[in-house]
Design an enzyme around this catalytic site. Sequence first.
Site, PDB file in Angstrom:
ATOM      1  N   TYR A   9      -0.948  -0.954  10.414  1.00  0.00           N
ATOM      2  CA  TYR A   9      -1.210  -1.344   9.022  1.00  0.00           C
ATOM      3  C   TYR A   9      -0.114  -0.793   8.091  1.00  0.00           C
ATOM      4  O   TYR A   9       0.483  -1.535   7.309  1.00  0.00           O
ATOM      5  CB  TYR A   9      -2.585  -0.808   8.616  1.00  0.00           C
ATOM      6  CG  TYR A   9      -2.916  -0.982   7.162  1.00  0.00           C
ATOM      7  CD1 TYR A   9      -3.327  -2.219   6.679  1.00  0.00           C
ATOM      8  CD2 TYR A   9      -2.839   0.081   6.270  1.00  0.00           C
ATOM      9  CE1 TYR A   9      -3.636  -2.386   5.338  1.00  0.00           C
ATOM     10  CE2 TYR A   9      -3.145  -0.078   4.930  1.00  0.00           C
ATOM     11  CZ  TYR A   9      -3.548  -1.305   4.467  1.00  0.00           C
ATOM     12  OH  TYR A   9      -3.852  -1.478   3.146  1.00  0.00           O
ATOM     13  N   SER A  42       0.856  -1.197   0.000  1.00  0.00           N
ATOM     14  CA  SER A  42       0.000   0.000   0.000  1.00  0.00           C
ATOM     15  C   SER A  42       0.882   1.234   0.000  1.00  0.00           C
ATOM     16  O   SER A  42       1.979   1.230   0.586  1.00  0.00           O
ATOM     17  CB  SER A  42      -0.882   0.013   1.248  1.00  0.00           C
ATOM     18  OG  SER A  42      -1.526   1.261   1.380  1.00  0.00           O
TER      19      SER A  42
HETATM   20  N1  LIG Z   1      -8.954  -1.026  -0.115  1.00  0.00           N
HETATM   21  C1  LIG Z   1      -7.951  -0.172  -0.123  1.00  0.00           C
HETATM   22  O1  LIG Z   1      -8.144   1.067  -0.121  1.00  0.00           O
HETATM   23  C2  LIG Z   1      -6.539  -0.676  -0.181  1.00  0.00           C
HETATM   24  C3  LIG Z   1      -5.517   0.259  -0.474  1.00  0.00           C
HETATM   25  C4  LIG Z   1      -4.204  -0.203  -0.511  1.00  0.00           C
HETATM   26  C5  LIG Z   1      -3.915  -1.535  -0.295  1.00  0.00           C
HETATM   27  N2  LIG Z   1      -4.936  -2.410  -0.019  1.00  0.00           N
HETATM   28  C6  LIG Z   1      -4.600  -3.812   0.216  1.00  0.00           C
HETATM   29  O2  LIG Z   1      -5.287  -4.606  -0.709  1.00  0.00           O
HETATM   30  C7  LIG Z   1      -5.545  -5.898  -0.148  1.00  0.00           C
HETATM   31  C8  LIG Z   1      -7.025  -6.240  -0.292  1.00  0.00           C
HETATM   32  O3  LIG Z   1      -7.749  -5.259   0.412  1.00  0.00           O
HETATM   33  P1  LIG Z   1      -9.344  -5.119   0.326  1.00  0.00           P
HETATM   34  O4  LIG Z   1      -9.628  -3.670   0.396  1.00  0.00           O
HETATM   35  O5  LIG Z   1      -9.875  -5.930  -0.795  1.00  0.00           O
HETATM   36  O6  LIG Z   1      -9.725  -5.770   1.743  1.00  0.00           O
HETATM   37  P2  LIG Z   1     -11.080  -6.469   2.203  1.00  0.00           P
HETATM   38  O7  LIG Z   1     -12.230  -6.012   1.389  1.00  0.00           O
HETATM   39  O8  LIG Z   1     -11.132  -6.276   3.680  1.00  0.00           O
HETATM   40  O9  LIG Z   1     -10.814  -7.995   1.881  1.00  0.00           O
HETATM   41  C9  LIG Z   1      -9.824  -8.687   2.590  1.00  0.00           C
HETATM   42  C10 LIG Z   1      -9.705 -10.080   2.032  1.00  0.00           C
HETATM   43  O10 LIG Z   1      -8.761 -10.794   2.841  1.00  0.00           O
HETATM   44  C11 LIG Z   1      -9.390 -11.996   3.336  1.00  0.00           C
HETATM   45  N3  LIG Z   1      -8.897 -12.319   4.660  1.00  0.00           N
HETATM   46  C12 LIG Z   1      -9.003 -11.582   5.791  1.00  0.00           C
HETATM   47  N4  LIG Z   1      -8.484 -12.242   6.836  1.00  0.00           N
HETATM   48  C13 LIG Z   1      -8.053 -13.439   6.359  1.00  0.00           C
HETATM   49  C14 LIG Z   1      -7.439 -14.578   6.952  1.00  0.00           C
HETATM   50  N5  LIG Z   1      -7.155 -14.612   8.258  1.00  0.00           N
HETATM   51  N6  LIG Z   1      -7.141 -15.638   6.167  1.00  0.00           N
HETATM   52  C15 LIG Z   1      -7.436 -15.612   4.842  1.00  0.00           C
HETATM   53  N7  LIG Z   1      -8.000 -14.574   4.213  1.00  0.00           N
HETATM   54  C16 LIG Z   1      -8.314 -13.495   4.972  1.00  0.00           C
HETATM   55  C17 LIG Z   1     -10.881 -11.638   3.364  1.00  0.00           C
HETATM   56  O11 LIG Z   1     -11.698 -12.794   3.266  1.00  0.00           O
HETATM   57  P3  LIG Z   1     -12.351 -13.562   4.507  1.00  0.00           P
HETATM   58  O12 LIG Z   1     -12.867 -12.525   5.459  1.00  0.00           O
HETATM   59  O13 LIG Z   1     -13.387 -14.397   3.854  1.00  0.00           O
HETATM   60  O14 LIG Z   1     -11.250 -14.380   5.094  1.00  0.00           O
HETATM   61  C18 LIG Z   1     -11.023 -10.829   2.089  1.00  0.00           C
HETATM   62  O15 LIG Z   1     -11.138 -11.675   0.978  1.00  0.00           O
HETATM   63  C19 LIG Z   1      -5.103  -5.813   1.316  1.00  0.00           C
HETATM   64  O16 LIG Z   1      -3.841  -6.386   1.474  1.00  0.00           O
HETATM   65  C20 LIG Z   1      -5.052  -4.327   1.576  1.00  0.00           C
HETATM   66  O17 LIG Z   1      -4.162  -3.999   2.592  1.00  0.00           O
HETATM   67  C21 LIG Z   1      -6.236  -2.009   0.038  1.00  0.00           C
END
Ligand SMILES: NC(=O)c1ccc[n+]([C@@H]2O[C@H](COP(=O)([O-])OP(=O)(O)OC[C@H]3O[C@@H](n4cnc5c(N)ncnc54)[C@H](OP(=O)(O)O)[C@@H]3O)[C@@H](O)[C@H]2O)c1
Length: 285
Positions: free
Chosen positions: A155, A142
Amino acid sequence: MRRLKNATAIVTGASRGIGPFICESLGSRGVNLALVARSEAELRSQARRLQRHGIVAAPVPADLATASGVDVAVAGAARALGSVDILVNNAGLECLGSFHEIQPAALRAILRLNMEGTMQLTRLVLPSMLARGRGHIVTIASAAGAFGVPYQAVYASTKAALVTFMSSIRSEYRGTGVSASAVLPTLVVGAGMYERERLLAPAGERISWALTCRPREVARAVVRAIEQDRAEVTVNRFPLRPVLGLLALFPGAGGWLLRQMGVTDSFSRAADRRRCADTADTPRT
Ligand SMILES: NC(=O)c1ccc[n+]([C@@H]2O[C@H](COP(=O)([O-])OP(=O)(O)OC[C@H]3O[C@@H](n4cnc5c(N)ncnc54)[C@H](OP(=O)(O)O)[C@@H]3O)[C@@H](O)[C@H]2O)c1
């Protein structure tokens, strides 16, 4: 890895948020997929959605915050796909709040998934990639890691560390056919963790769109990282590299920029909202 057709990939965090977009982008290039997350029902429904488009997709439920879960993910992917050519470390947890108020359990949970889960999974897929002389690891880090985002200290620190992790792996295995990339999105609008927070904010409370991007752009960045073997790909509405270059020269500028963009105020209010929600949940004696 120039040819993605018939390659195989594990995508973590595939049940919701950005993960399904990454699966779609890789699947449309002909990559066969193992979809990993905890929620089995959501994984099954994502797999069916991809299969309707002719993409090979197998749900592999596993909790990557545990050692046994990481083993389950690797074994399940091997059963579904045979060998694994690509690992996309996308699963991640955030933790919004004033650092001194974060509970130890929340701190451990985020370190376990973002750091340990990512490293253990990478460690387990590498030997077979090295034996075949073919593999690519992509980790979704990120831009928060580069900016030092307030109210996101844990984070942002894990994300900064993951950029370094990918860079080390890339250097260490150079010449083996195995490579590694970090993808650094800014705030993703339209799906995922930031979008959920954005929807909770009162109307009118919006941060500058200059530090935002779309989930599809993150997914395209993953494909670009693999096909063009890029060390790092930043994802933002505007080119972010010059800004990151300036931050490297003037580390104090990150805080100033985030205040100007409204990110600091917005995250401070979001932290307050969470604190209020936590207090409301606490049983009164
Ligand atoms: N959204 C943003 O603005 C943003 C910006 C920069 C970087 N990112 C990065 O992008 C990535 C995806 O983010 P997102 O926004 O899509 O997050 P999200 O909507 O919260 O989704 C998180 C994903 O991770 C899975 N997960 C959570 N805990 C887990 C565990 N213990 N074991 C296996 N899977 C697990 C969740 O599925 P389950 O709950 O079903 O396990 C879900 O599929 C992350 O690494 C985040 O840091 C996001």
